[in-house]
Write a protein that holds these residues in place. Sequence first.
Motif, PDB file in Angstrom:
ATOM      1  N   GLN A  52       0.991  -1.192   0.003  1.00 46.39           N
ATOM      2  CA  GLN A  52      -0.025   0.044  -0.002  1.00 46.39           C
ATOM      3  C   GLN A  52       0.859   1.429  -0.175  1.00 46.39           C
ATOM      4  O   GLN A  52       1.981   1.197   0.461  1.00 46.39           O
ATOM      5  CB  GLN A  52      -0.991  -0.106   1.291  1.00 46.39           C
ATOM      6  CG  GLN A  52      -1.960  -1.059   1.172  1.00 46.39           C
ATOM      7  CD  GLN A  52      -2.640  -1.033   2.577  1.00 46.39           C
ATOM      8  OE1 GLN A  52      -2.430  -0.390   3.477  1.00 46.39           O
ATOM      9  NE2 GLN A  52      -3.880  -1.849   2.351  1.00 46.39           N
ATOM     10  N   ASN A  53       0.298   2.348  -0.470  1.00 44.24           N
ATOM     11  CA  ASN A  53       1.078   3.454  -0.607  1.00 44.24           C
ATOM     12  C   ASN A  53       2.478   3.470  -1.473  1.00 44.24           C
ATOM     13  O   ASN A  53       3.181   4.217  -1.086  1.00 44.24           O
ATOM     14  CB  ASN A  53       1.381   4.035   0.894  1.00 44.24           C
ATOM     15  CG  ASN A  53       0.186   4.408   1.749  1.00 44.24           C
ATOM     16  OD1 ASN A  53      -0.910   4.629   0.927  1.00 44.24           O
ATOM     17  ND2 ASN A  53       0.266   4.099   2.858  1.00 44.24           N
ATOM     18  N   TYR A  54       2.282   2.742  -2.635  1.00 41.69           N
ATOM     19  CA  TYR A  54       3.365   2.968  -3.652  1.00 41.69           C
ATOM     20  C   TYR A  54       3.012   4.009  -4.554  1.00 41.69           C
ATOM     21  O   TYR A  54       1.960   4.490  -4.815  1.00 41.69           O
ATOM     22  CB  TYR A  54       3.593   1.448  -4.406  1.00 41.69           C
ATOM     23  CG  TYR A  54       2.435   1.491  -5.229  1.00 41.69           C
ATOM     24  CD1 TYR A  54       2.840   1.492  -6.768  1.00 41.69           C
ATOM     25  CD2 TYR A  54       1.262   0.928  -4.963  1.00 41.69           C
ATOM     26  CE1 TYR A  54       1.638   1.345  -7.842  1.00 41.69           C
ATOM     27  CE2 TYR A  54       0.275   0.664  -6.005  1.00 41.69           C
ATOM     28  CZ  TYR A  54       0.334   0.968  -7.318  1.00 41.69           C
ATOM     29  OH  TYR A  54      -0.446   0.598  -8.387  1.00 41.69           O
ATOM     30  N   LYS A  55       3.688   4.332  -5.442  1.00 39.15           N
ATOM     31  CA  LYS A  55       3.841   5.572  -6.121  1.00 39.15           C
ATOM     32  C   LYS A  55       3.422   5.117  -7.580  1.00 39.15           C
ATOM     33  O   LYS A  55       2.851   5.546  -8.527  1.00 39.15           O
ATOM     34  CB  LYS A  55       4.845   6.654  -6.066  1.00 39.15           C
ATOM     35  CG  LYS A  55       4.976   7.220  -4.819  1.00 39.15           C
ATOM     36  CD  LYS A  55       3.846   8.025  -4.321  1.00 39.15           C
ATOM     37  CE  LYS A  55       3.882   8.707  -3.042  1.00 39.15           C
ATOM     38  NZ  LYS A  55       2.704   9.174  -2.536  1.00 39.15           N
ATOM     39  N   LYS A  56       4.611   3.982  -8.095  1.00 36.83           N
ATOM     40  CA  LYS A  56       4.494   3.852  -9.578  1.00 36.83           C
ATOM     41  C   LYS A  56       5.268   2.530  -9.720  1.00 36.83           C
ATOM     42  O   LYS A  56       6.181   2.121  -8.931  1.00 36.83           O
ATOM     43  CB  LYS A  56       5.480   5.151 -10.107  1.00 36.83           C
ATOM     44  CG  LYS A  56       5.470   5.078 -11.606  1.00 36.83           C
ATOM     45  CD  LYS A  56       6.294   6.046 -12.125  1.00 36.83           C
ATOM     46  CE  LYS A  56       6.423   6.247 -13.566  1.00 36.83           C
ATOM     47  NZ  LYS A  56       7.276   7.391 -14.088  1.00 36.83           N
ATOM     48  N   ILE A  57       4.793   1.695 -10.749  1.00 37.86           N
ATOM     49  CA  ILE A  57       5.570   0.627 -11.157  1.00 37.86           C
ATOM     50  C   ILE A  57       6.667   1.021 -12.040  1.00 37.86           C
ATOM     51  O   ILE A  57       6.439   1.634 -13.498  1.00 37.86           O
ATOM     52  CB  ILE A  57       4.606  -0.531 -11.746  1.00 37.86           C
ATOM     53  CG1 ILE A  57       3.482  -0.651 -11.052  1.00 37.86           C
ATOM     54  CG2 ILE A  57       5.299  -1.650 -12.521  1.00 37.86           C
ATOM     55  CD1 ILE A  57       2.281  -1.329 -11.554  1.00 37.86           C
ATOM     56  N   LEU A  58       7.740   0.720 -11.806  1.00 35.00           N
ATOM     57  CA  LEU A  58       8.997   1.096 -12.533  1.00 35.00           C
ATOM     58  C   LEU A  58       9.458  -0.087 -13.581  1.00 35.00           C
ATOM     59  O   LEU A  58       9.769   0.312 -14.533  1.00 35.00           O
ATOM     60  CB  LEU A  58      10.249   1.493 -11.544  1.00 35.00           C
ATOM     61  CG  LEU A  58       9.883   2.623 -10.869  1.00 35.00           C
ATOM     62  CD1 LEU A  58      11.210   3.008  -9.912  1.00 35.00           C
ATOM     63  CD2 LEU A  58       9.695   3.962 -11.667  1.00 35.00           C
ATOM     64  N   GLN A  59       9.304  -1.087 -13.065  1.00 41.82           N
ATOM     65  CA  GLN A  59       9.980  -2.510 -13.740  1.00 41.82           C
ATOM     66  C   GLN A  59       9.003  -3.550 -13.455  1.00 41.82           C
ATOM     67  O   GLN A  59       8.559  -3.724 -12.280  1.00 41.82           O
ATOM     68  CB  GLN A  59      11.208  -2.756 -13.527  1.00 41.82           C
ATOM     69  CG  GLN A  59      11.969  -3.837 -14.350  1.00 41.82           C
ATOM     70  CD  GLN A  59      13.371  -4.200 -13.815  1.00 41.82           C
ATOM     71  OE1 GLN A  59      14.076  -3.333 -13.431  1.00 41.82           O
ATOM     72  NE2 GLN A  59      13.605  -5.404 -14.082  1.00 41.82           N
TER      73      GLN A  59
END
Length: 87
Positions: A34-41
């Motif tokens: 929870q509270n992640y900002k973005k999927i980078l990979q």
Amino acid sequence: MFADWLQYHQIIPEELSADVPVLYALGQNEIKIQNYKKILQYSPKEMVLLLKSQRLVVQGEHLDIEYFNADEICIRGHIVSITYQGG
């Protein structure tokens, strides 16, 4: 602010209102963040998520995103390691 009022009255946990990442692991087969900002990979062996001030690297085999939305992501597969980078 409404979030402060909810936190003060203990309706929502402090971690959620403070924008702190919250991780729930279910054995080695599932993790909810929870509270992640973005999927980078995104790959079957490694997923990298951007958190508020660092990255979270989930490594394993047959990794897949079960679901995601603006607040939470669920990764399933055989999880071998969970590592923070930076910050």
